[in-house]
Design an enzyme around this catalytic site. Structure first.
Site, short mmCIF file in Angstrom:
data_model
loop_
_atom_site.label_atom_id
_atom_site.label_comp_id
_atom_site.label_asym_id
_atom_site.label_seq_id
_atom_site.Cartn_x
_atom_site.Cartn_y
_atom_site.Cartn_z
N ASP A 100 30.53 -33.20 12.70
CA ASP A 100 29.25 -33.70 12.17
C ASP A 100 28.23 -33.75 13.30
OD1 ASP A 100 30.73 -35.84 13.40
OD2 ASP A 100 29.33 -37.27 12.52
N GLU A 166 31.65 -38.89 13.22
CA GLU A 166 31.54 -39.49 14.54
C GLU A 166 30.15 -40.07 14.80
OE1 GLU A 166 31.19 -40.04 18.89
OE2 GLU A 166 29.92 -38.82 17.61
ZN ZN Z 1 29.65 -36.23 20.24
ZN ZN Z 2 26.86 -37.48 19.49
#
Ligand code: ZN
Ligand code: ZN
Ligand code: ZN
Ligand code: ZN
Lengths: 479, 479
Positions: A100, A166
């Protein structure tokens, strides 16, 4: 005996244009995890990885994480786990990355379309996710492909863990890793972990990162009146929460960054001569600091103290105030309730709970000194622990040799001031050494406009990841 | 001899439903001056006034003020000036009001459509502009009409000045008033000024307002780095503008409102026994304060000190910080440039320029003590002077008699903590006494949701405005 890597390196060079194409395909999928409307693109990006990995002959699984907490029925993106090789004669290495990306809009000031990889004549490859973290993730895929096509056997069993959340808190990942690290889990056999999701200290010299600071983030709320008041009508007759708050926030830290909360600095691990000497060799200068600050407002005049202040000492930053007047212009409001936000970067051997209680006590004591009828409350908004690994572990010495082989220099051994929480999760869950092995450089502008990855960092970085697998396969297991 | 007002009062009662209808028509025109898209409605409201005044037989002029500064070609709303009577045997009284209103949207939390006058069973008339300031403006028109229909001659020549930009800075008005007050101007013959655009101190007892505090509004900008920084990466190695700013803002004022800038309090006019005694009689209690604060976080425990703190002593409020993190949640930013906003309410005999230089010096001195490499700058964003009139002037004694006649009580003599800049403009331009004669009550919620005007305040207020014209016509002229 040093591994024979020439065939692999040649193959990487031969395939380099197709590797850049692969990165272009990945960047063109706007897998922004923070934006619920983009969730289908995040899923599309996971499917892209699955199909690429399958084409390489890896065993791949797309693991659902359920519904995103706080939403009705928005599914979290899956974790992609993959295995390439499962020979009992080989070591098993677990690598992590995320597919992501941060949000990006052309209007934010991008010179090019953020979701179209644009390579300039100096080999700078612009695009959201190019360096954070699609380039490094694809680096592992590239390494497998180059081995295959060169007819060179991969010297380890490679386990991969690629997540899609993340940039938005890695929701659900900790539990997943803990489960999969247990007997019978996908990561059970991992003997060392490698994460490629950070950056070199500069632009020329690679580094291995063995430490991260933690972060305890606090809010201080001061409230009094039932609603915002007009300063003309009430100014002078009511105690103002904002007055109390700035007086308390003004006590936390001095201009030179020294934390004024008693007991905090006393918890910091003393500096040994051994550790001190590490800083001298690091390729960094005050000019680097001033360039990245865009000013000469550093606290220390020398490299060593500057790096130690960032990596091995705590710091306290006041981030802002919620509830007060924050727009341009002039508004004569007395805010009824104001929430100051500040955080402390933590280091060995600070205990998170003890930091909290010292902070809470200090704020309450300072507030009590004001003699205010307003009320104060302090909250910990989130806490992430510091992490330090042994840079003498065989995982690190193998990576160091790989750097020397690819770049012809010994890497800097660095720590970082920020936190990468998954590092600690992997260490705890697997009980194995975790290495941070960055691909991008300090100028890559991750999270900013015009994020890029240099062609050199991507292609030589792919060589580095492959070389690391060779060295870690045969490094003598010590520390 | 007290004026014979019974016939006038009876006529007001007889016409009261039509007066409420008139207010309903005015409220239904959303004359929001802050919203450029609503400008045609502001103009429509001016046309409504012109037609009503013409129907009453007044001489009316709609005076353009040109293009709104900062816009391409958006015309300012006109000032409506009108004259009713021009007998050389009568005194000439100038009255002011504004026909524009604050923004309002049902979604902000209004219980009813803000642009439809809604009268409840307790006679509360809800609608944007009902009390601020359409009710009072129409009060003057109602007074003319009731006199006409009762066949009673208006005892004064009445000059009217109704503007359409008050809620957005009264752009262009000062110059207009100054010009019209000069020989040959529309306001040349004015002998006293009456403004009805403020509120009673409570809900039962009318007041006359003879003083307003001024306001000097400042910004303090602290800047360092070239762009916002990540606290993980830079925390501890760079001096942070936010740290410096909260330390400086924390020095300005203490929790009990005492301004810490040397020299400010010394400029305040001493309290005479005479003035002190005025506060004892005022109908106000600590319960009133606590109710309006929505808390018991007042500074003083008694009425007199509370009112003096609001009306005759300066105050300093910190309003907020621009450029720092102000949203909910947790963001680990080190803001590169932060702008603190604070203002000082000024009173006799503070000189605005001297206040500025004391503020500038204090901030610079306190900043210097920090030993910071960041830079600071202080700016005055706007200044409006304090104003105090003599409550013993015949303009006030006439108004006091009118209150007694209509309400059966002597009015409170009040000051206000906020500023109404046009008051000072009229005083300076005409050289005449200015009286603030409010119609609405303290619970009217001007500028808030559910703004209202009580039927009693509107109808008895219309009687009051008419009665004031009779008393002021024959009051013995003494300072
Ligand atoms: Zn990263
Ligand atoms: Zn990042
Ligand atoms: Zn008004
Ligand atoms: Zn208003």
């Amino acid at each position: 005996m040093a591994p024979q890597l020439d065939g692999y390196f040649k193959q990487v060079d031969k395939l380099s244009e197709s590797f850049i194409e692969r990165l272009g395909k990945a960047v063109s999928i706007p897998s922004v995890s923070a934006d619920a409307a983009r969730r289908p693109d995040v899923v599309k990006m996971s499917e892209f990885l699955v199909s690429e990995l399958k084409a390489l002959g890896a065993h791949v699984e797309s693991r659902p994480l359920g519904v995103q907490p706080g939403t009705e029925n928005l599914d979290l993106p899956p974790v992609i786990v993959a295995r390439y090789g499962s020979s009992p004669q080989k070591r098993t290495i677990l690598v992590y990355g995320h597919y992501d990306v941060q949000p990006a809009r052309k209007e934010d000031g991008w010179a090019t379309d953020p979701f179209k990889l644009s390579v300039d004549d100096q080999g700078r490859m612009y695009g959201r996710g190019s360096t954070d973290d699609k380039g490094p993730v694809l680096g592992w895929l590239n390494a497998i492909q180059a081995h295959k096509e060169a007819g060179i056997e991969l010297p380890v069993n490679l386990l991969m863990c690629f997540e899609g959340m993340e940039e938005y808190g890695s929701e659900g990942l900790d539990e997943f890793i803990e489960k999969e690290a247990k007997p019978g889990g996908f990561f059970e056999k991992a003997e060392a972990v490698c994460i490629s999701d950070n950056y070199w200290l500069g632009t020329e010299k690679p580094c291995l990162t063995y430490g991260l600071r933690g972060c305890n983030y606090y809010s201080v709320t001061v409230s009094g009146p039932g609603q915002d008041l007009h300063s003309g009508i009430f100014g002078g007759s009511a105690q103002e929460p904002m007055t109390d708050l700035v007086r308390v926030l003004g006590k936390l830290v001095d201009t030179d960054g020294k934390i004024q909360i008693p007991g905090i600095n006393e918890m910091v691990a003393p500096l040994s001569e051994d550790e001190k000497s590490l800083y001298e060799d690091i390729s960094y200068s005050m000019a680097n600091l001033y360039e990245s600050l865009g000013s000469k407002t550093g606290i220390y005049a020398d490299k060593e103290n500057t790096l130690m202040a960032r990596w091995r000492y705590p710091s306290l930053s006041v981030h802002g105030i919620e509830g007060a007047f924050a727009d341009p212009g002039a508004k004569t409001v007395i805010p009824a309730k104001v929430i100051g936000k500040f955080s402390i970067r933590t280091v060995p051997n600070m205990e998170s709970d003890k930091v909290d209680s010292l902070v809470f006590k200090f704020i309450k004591d300072e507030f009590a000194k004001l003699g205010s009828k307003n009320t104060v409350s302090v909250k910990l908004l989130h806490a992430g622990n510091w992490w330090v690994a042994s840079p003498k572990h065989w995982n690190y010495s193998a990576a160091g040799r790989a750097v020397e082989k690819v770049f012809g220099v010994k890497p800097d051994l660095t720590r970082e001031g920020g936190s990468i929480p998954v590092t600690l999760t992997f260490e705890k869950a697997t009980g194995k050494n975790v290495l941070l092995l960055p691909m991008g450089s300090s100028t890559d502008a991750a999270h900013s406009i015009n994020e890029k990855l240099d062609r050199r960092n991507y292609i030589e970085g792919t060589k580095l990841l492959g070389a690391y697998l060779h060295f870690v396969a045969e490094e003598e297991m010590k520390a």
